[in-house]
Structure formats: structure tokens, C-alpha cells
Write a protein that holds these residues in place. Structure first.
Motif, PDB file in Angstrom:
ATOM      1  N   SER A  53       0.819  -1.211   0.000  1.00 38.18           N
ATOM      2  CA  SER A  53       0.000   0.000   0.000  1.00 38.18           C
ATOM      3  C   SER A  53       0.854   1.264   0.000  1.00 38.18           C
ATOM      4  O   SER A  53       0.562   2.223  -0.723  1.00 38.18           O
ATOM      5  N   SER A  56       2.334   1.665  -3.408  1.00 35.18           N
ATOM      6  CA  SER A  56       1.343   2.105  -4.378  1.00 35.18           C
ATOM      7  C   SER A  56       1.038   3.590  -4.242  1.00 35.18           C
ATOM      8  O   SER A  56       1.019   4.324  -5.225  1.00 35.18           O
ATOM      9  N   TRP A  62       0.116   4.802 -11.738  1.00 34.39           N
ATOM     10  CA  TRP A  62      -1.230   4.243 -11.626  1.00 34.39           C
ATOM     11  C   TRP A  62      -1.845   4.036 -13.002  1.00 34.39           C
ATOM     12  O   TRP A  62      -2.492   3.031 -13.258  1.00 34.39           O
ATOM     13  N   TRP A 219       1.614  -0.632 -12.911  1.00 41.33           N
ATOM     14  CA  TRP A 219       1.951  -1.509 -11.790  1.00 41.33           C
ATOM     15  C   TRP A 219       1.633  -0.894 -10.427  1.00 41.33           C
ATOM     16  O   TRP A 219       1.382  -1.616  -9.462  1.00 41.33           O
ATOM     17  N   SER A 220       1.619   0.419 -10.308  1.00 45.05           N
ATOM     18  CA  SER A 220       1.278   1.028  -9.021  1.00 45.05           C
ATOM     19  C   SER A 220      -0.159   0.710  -8.629  1.00 45.05           C
ATOM     20  O   SER A 220      -0.453   0.409  -7.464  1.00 45.05           O
ATOM     21  N   LEU A 221      -1.055   0.758  -9.609  1.00 47.01           N
ATOM     22  CA  LEU A 221      -2.438   0.410  -9.314  1.00 47.01           C
ATOM     23  C   LEU A 221      -2.549  -1.079  -8.997  1.00 47.01           C
ATOM     24  O   LEU A 221      -3.354  -1.483  -8.152  1.00 47.01           O
ATOM     25  N   CYS A 223      -0.271  -2.785  -7.447  1.00 48.65           N
ATOM     26  CA  CYS A 223       0.170  -2.890  -6.048  1.00 48.65           C
ATOM     27  C   CYS A 223      -0.946  -2.498  -5.090  1.00 48.65           C
ATOM     28  O   CYS A 223      -1.129  -3.113  -4.034  1.00 48.65           O
ATOM     29  N   GLY A 224      -1.718  -1.457  -5.442  1.00 52.36           N
ATOM     30  CA  GLY A 224      -2.833  -1.057  -4.597  1.00 52.36           C
ATOM     31  C   GLY A 224      -3.913  -2.126  -4.522  1.00 52.36           C
ATOM     32  O   GLY A 224      -4.487  -2.368  -3.452  1.00 52.36           O
TER      33      GLY A 224
END
Length: 260
Positions: A53, A56, A62, A219-221, A223-224
Motif C-alpha cells: 500500500s 502504491s 497508476w 503496476w502502481s495500481l 500494487c494497490g
């Protein structure tokens, strides 16, 4: 002499009984090694979710916004954005994969220009490829994500208090905090998705004309999304640890070996 010995024996018995009750109370207040191991294992799962989190929320990959390569130039434009800032990049078309129609991916080397969103300070919308953000939706996504981090930190504090002080009643509070944090991250992802849709529809009428865009979540989204699932799993593990043991004992009775 006989009565004095009798009273001394009674006093010793009373002190022994008081000491035994105190020992039993301390044993009940503390955590058994087996229960501590289960709580630490669940905390490890929740820590993985917390790490995902934070990663992210702190990164800006995102969503990627890509223009098309067929623009009659040797360069093309791409952008990637998160909750806090947007980065526009000018890439060489020779670096873009041959089978790709749009510019990107955004991780390719190129001229980057990263700026934080002004609606956090001055309240102004950001303009990305002649399209305007809807600041209310972007602000809502960021606030919900930060609130999820705060609730997650409160859950970690509750579990640490359980392990250090033996405050077993805080385990249920920690379970609720982790579960709520996971739900808040899912809500933040959904609100961010609506902000992306609003950005694509709010085309500026001023020249130059807005280029056609495609978008893809990065990839950030991811990870979230993984953080929300893992936090829900961690909250479920803590909630199972707060349940009484007698239902599980009735389902899985222990075998009693008779000594002959």
C-alpha cells in the motif's frame, strides 16, 4: 504450641493459595507461545499488505496515457500519473516496440517533466494532452488512500500492543482496522478509475487540438489492488484469532490416549 503450629500452617496455605491465584491470573493475562506465533504470522501477512500500500500510494505509475506513434515525427508523447503528480515524457519512436501502435511504455528513457498536481495547493486543475482533470474526484481518491494508510497504521499499533502488553481485546480492533483499510483502498482505486474517465472526457476546446489517447493501468495500481486483498486477508486472520476455540474443538476433537 500445637495451636501456634496450626495457625502457621493455615497462614502458609492461605499465602500459597493467593500466590497460585496470582500466577493463574498472570498466565491468563499473558499470551501463550502458540498464540503469539499465530498473531505474528498474521502480522507478517498484514505487513506485506502495508508495504504494497505504501509503495502504491508513493509512486505515480497508476495509469499511463499514450498518444499514437503515427504522427509523422521521430518522437511521440506519453504520460503516467498517480495520486499526487503527473509525468509527461517525450520518447523516441525508435525505442518503442515495433508491434505497438501507441507511444510507450512510460518506463522507456526520454525527456521527462514531472509536476505535482496544483489542486492540492492552489486548487487549479491540471491539463494533460489538452485534457483537464476533475480535481474533486482526484482529491477524493487521494484522501481515501491516505485515510486507508492511517487506519492501517492504527491496526498495526493495536497488534503491537497485543504482543507487547498482552492486551488481547485490541486484537479485534486491529482486525477491524486492517479490514477497513483494505476496503478503503478498493474504494480509492474505483474513485481513481472515475477520475481517469473524467480526464479523457474533459477535452479542452482551445487550440491546439487534443491528440487521440489510449490509457492502460500500470503496476502502481496493481500494487494497490494487491494491498487491498492482502489487508483483507490479514484482517480476516486476526478476526479468526479472536473467535473462541470451542467451535473448532468440536469440529476437530482431540484424541485422548488411555494409559493401560
Amino acid at each position: 504450641m500445637m495451636w501456634s503450629n496450626f495457625f502457621m500452617q493455615e497462614e502458609d496455605r492461605r499465602r500459597a493459595a493467593v500466590g497460585l491465584r496470582r500466577a493463574r491470573g498472570q498466565q491468563q493475562a499473558g499470551l501463550s507461545p502458540e498464540r503469539q506465533g499465530k498473531i505474528k504470522l498474521a502480522l507478517l501477512v498484514a505487513t506485506v499488505g502495508a508495504t504494497l500500500s505504501v509503495l502504491s500510494v508513493g509512486t505515480e505509475f497508476w495509469v499511463e496515457l499514450n498518444t499514437y506513434k503515427a504522427n509523422g515525427s521521430a518522437v511521440c508523447d506519453a504520460a503516467h500519473m498517480g495520486l499526487w503528480k503527473v509525468c509527461t515524457k517525450r520518447l523516441w519512436q525508435a525505442d518503442v516496440p515495433a508491434g505497438r501502435e501507441t507511444c510507450g511504455p512510460a518506463e522507456l528513457p526520454g525527456e521527462a517533466n514531472c509536476t505535482y498536481f496544483k489542486f492540492f495547493t492552489t486548487g487549479e486543475n491540471a491539463c494533460i494532452f489538452q485534457r483537464t482533470t476533475k480535481k474533486e474526484v482526484n482529491l477524493a481518491a487521494a484522501v481515501i488512500a491516505v485515510l486507508g494508510l492511517a487506519v492501517m497504521a492504527l491496526g498495526c499499533l493495536c497488534v503491537i500492543m497485543v504482543l507487547s502488553k498482552g492486551a488481547d481485546f485490541l486484537l479485534r480492533v486491529g482486525a477491524i482496522c486492517f479490514g477497513l483499510s483494505g476496503l478503503l483502498f478498493f474504494v480509492s482505486l474505483e474513485v481513481f478509475r472515475h477520475s481517469v474517465q473524467a480526464l479523457l472526457q474533459r477535452v479542452s476546446p482551445e487550440p491546439p487540438p487534443a491528440p487521440p489517447l489510449t490509457y492502460e493501468y500500470s503496476w502502481s495500481l496493481g500494487c494497490g489492488l494487491a494491498a487491498g486483498l492482502v489487508l483483507l486477508l490479514g484482517g480476516g486472520c486476526f478476526l479468526l484469532l479472536t473467535m473462541p476455540s470451542w467451535p473448532w474443538g468440536s469440529l476437530c476433537p482431540k484424541r485422548v490416549q488411555q494409559v493401560t
